[in-house]
Each structure stands twice: as C-alpha cells, then as structure tokens.
Design an enzyme around this catalytic site. Sequence first.
Site, PDB file in Angstrom:
ATOM      1  N   HIS B  39       0.833  -1.212   0.000  1.00 53.22           N
ATOM      2  CA  HIS B  39       0.000   0.000   0.000  1.00 53.22           C
ATOM      3  C   HIS B  39       0.865   1.258   0.000  1.00 53.22           C
ATOM      4  O   HIS B  39       0.576   2.216  -0.708  1.00 53.22           O
ATOM      5  CB  HIS B  39      -0.944   0.005   1.211  1.00 53.22           C
ATOM      6  CG  HIS B  39      -2.247  -0.663   0.925  1.00 53.22           C
ATOM      7  ND1 HIS B  39      -2.387  -2.013   0.850  1.00 53.22           N
ATOM      8  CD2 HIS B  39      -3.479  -0.138   0.673  1.00 53.22           C
ATOM      9  CE1 HIS B  39      -3.651  -2.309   0.577  1.00 53.22           C
ATOM     10  NE2 HIS B  39      -4.334  -1.187   0.452  1.00 53.22           N
ATOM     11  N   LYS B 104     -10.097  -7.513   8.049  1.00 50.82           N
ATOM     12  CA  LYS B 104     -10.813  -7.728   9.306  1.00 50.82           C
ATOM     13  C   LYS B 104     -10.506  -6.545  10.212  1.00 50.82           C
ATOM     14  O   LYS B 104      -9.415  -5.968  10.141  1.00 50.82           O
ATOM     15  CB  LYS B 104     -10.425  -9.050   9.962  1.00 50.82           C
ATOM     16  CG  LYS B 104      -8.922  -9.255  10.140  1.00 50.82           C
ATOM     17  CD  LYS B 104      -8.522  -9.389  11.561  1.00 50.82           C
ATOM     18  CE  LYS B 104      -7.017  -9.631  11.685  1.00 50.82           C
ATOM     19  NZ  LYS B 104      -6.517  -9.317  13.024  1.00 50.82           N
TER      20      LYS B 104
END
Lengths: 279, 184
Positions: B39, B104
């Site tokens: 990222h 999550k």
Amino acid sequence: MREIHASEIAKVVKSLCIEANLYLGEDVLAAFDRAEKMEESPVGKEVFEQLKENARIAREEQVAICQDTGLAVVFVELGQEVHIFGGDFNAAINEGVKQGYQEGYLRKSACHCFSRANTRDNTPAVIHVEMVPGDKVKITVAPKGGGSENMSMVTMLSPSDGIEGIKNRVVEWVKQAGSNPCPPIVVGVGIGGTFEQTALIAKKALLRTLGEKNPDPKLAALEEELLTRINNLGIGPQGLGGRFTALAVHVEMIPCHIASFPMAVNINCHAHRHKEAVI
Amino acid sequence: MSATIRLKTPLSDSDVEKLKAGDKVLLTGVIYTGRDAAHKRLFDLLKEGKPLPVDLKGQVIYYVGPAPAKPGQAIGSAGPTTSGRMDAFSPKLMEIGLKGMIGKGMRKKEVIEAMKKYKAVYFAATGGAGALLAKAIKKAEVVAYEDLGPEAVSRLEVEDFPVIVVNDTEGNDLYQQGMQQYAR
C-alpha cells in the site's frame, strides 16, 4: 551435570514451531464447542463452525491454522544442572526457528523496523530464559501474531485506583480493540512487578491451559468477573456481534513497589497457539 | 440476515450499491492481495503521478500476507490481516476506482466516508481461518513487488470466497450494529 547438545535444542524448537502452528490445542477446540452451543448470534455460530473446520483442515492437511504464524516467542525453563555444549544456546534456538518456519511452510513475519525489509527466516526469535532447579530443559514455543499483539497495553496505575481501576482499564481496553484482535480472544492480564515484568506475566498468563483458573480465589473471581463484563460488551466472534468476545481471561499477579500499581494486557486471538516439550 | 449473494469481480458501482452491511457474499473472479508495504508503494506512486503496476479500477484488494504454498497447493493459509493499518492509503485508492476491500477489523471514519463518496464496500473475511479461506483461492501469481515476500502483490483467482459486508455505500457499519444488538 547433565549434558545436552545445542543441536538437540534446535531440533526441539523446530518441531515445536511446526506443531504449534498446525495443531490447535484440545483446550481451544473444546472451548469452540462450548461457545458455539451457547452463542446467540447466528453469524457468531457460523464463525465458530468456520474456526472448527479451519482447525480440521490445518490438522489434516498439515497447513498453518492462520497465515500469520507469528514471531516465534520461546520460553525456556533451564534446569541449573544442565550444561549446554556444542554451540551457542541462543543461536540454536534461532536455528530451530529458521528450520521450522522453512520446512513447515510457515510465513516469515520478521522485518526491519524502518525499511520493513523481511529478514526472510523469521529470526530473531523472542527468547525468555528462566533458570530453574533440576536437570531438564522445558521449551515452550508460542507463535505470536501481529494483529492481536498490536492490541497490547502496559500502564502504571496509581495504588489508589485499586482493583476497580484494573477492571475498568481491562474492559475499556478490550472494547476499543473491538474486532481488530480476531475475537473470540483470550485475554492475558499481568498485575504488579515492574514495567517489563508486568508485560511478561501478562504474556505468560496466555500459556495457561484455556479456562484453567488462577489458584488464588480472589484472582479467579477477578478472571470470572472480567470475562462476564467483556462478553457483555457484545463485540462477539469476529466483532460481528454476539455473546463470545473472549473465551477466557487469565490473570497473573506478583508484588509491586509501594509507589506503583503496574498492569498489562496481552491478547491472543482464537488461534491460541503454544506447544511445549521437556528435554 | 439476508441470503447469500454471489458476486463476480470486477465490481461496478451498481454491484456495490446493492450491498448492505450484514450481507453475506461469495466472491468469484480475480482479486488482488496487498497489505502494509505494498500500500505504501502504491500510494507513493500515485503521489508522484506514476502508473500503478496493476489497474485497480473496479477491483477488490484483499489485505493478506499468505503463508508459503506447499507443493500442490495454489497458496498457503490466507486469512485477512487487520485493515486499520491500510486506512491512511485506502481513500486515495478508492478515488482511482477501487471498489472493494477485504480484511478484518474496524475502519476509520474517513475511510467509511470515502466508501460513500466513491462507491466502494468493505468486506470482512474470518480472521484466523486462513486454512479454510485458502480453499477458495484456486490460483495465485505474484504480479508486483516480489521483493516484499509475503507482502508482494498477487493476483488471486477465487471461487465463492466467503465474506460479509461490514461497511456499505450508505455509511452503515456492521461492527457497530452487531455490538449494539448484543451488548448487555
């Protein structure tokens, strides 16, 4: 004086790394069964079904329970009548970790703090050695995942905060951790000692067989109350809402300085992994 | 609780607008892996105005760093990692067309707002069920940043990959809703 070759240490560490990451303990599986029956949330029940199925696949196909096979935390109880020969003791542990993570197809998760470059063999291991009487060596490998470890806390309370202060901080802490540490979780609480000791006993509390109570009735009652309050938060399995946010709370306590009241929380996800061997 | 929805990737605006927090979804098609280090690299490329190694328009990113595959396996254990660490980068990726994220744990307000603005959703997969989830991944191939090891970007072919919608395009949050429903 009993002689143990360093290569024996490496061999044992290697197999413990693999076993801990592939085979979920019977205590955890039994806790899943109990919780699945009592869970009120339909989605929560499904999560328990998935976790049981996941553990079955991992066991039968010999793959990691969770892709985060952790940093290798190694606890050693070294008998004072043992002489380790034929190599460096710490290097032997690291060699065992390296081989275990390579041969067990386990993820290597250790990296440089700044560059984030992976060390590629999951070393260095986190090694805690305690000298004990006797001529045995007990080794426990507890792979620690990042998601749950990130939800750790050490704080220095004031003695006037008392036991209520402990309870409130633990419950608030678990609440703000929410879905992040992969609930249902196991909560390790350390009380007392110094700054570093309180964190270490919180982590050691996680090595206890799941749900086994502290032998001190006051601490056992504290564990029970904390578990009830945490499960009343409603976070539930995977944070999707439900009765089971935690499977157990384990508290350990040691004396502290007259001016201090340290406490720590260390959380394990439901992949509550540790395996031990005695040489 | 709604019935299970089967969805094929890539996703369109109308695909994601139909999804509501709490919906169970089975994803089939191509998804891409990406976590912390990847990222950061994607974000830096965008900042410099350079092209990305993968076109993210309509795509889904799965926050995962899989375990190595054993011989004969497509991938090793592959469950989600904590999504909050990607919060700093996600709005920018949604701006250039990312439609779904799988992970999550909770997302920041800014990320939930970006999902409303750019029409995207956040799915949760069961954390710690990596051995089970790997069964739904039929093929895996590293497409960028091989040097990152488990953090490399891989193209995954998935079949009926089970997820649940946590944040939808209307700003709903299943984590908040679920907790409120069961709190005592």
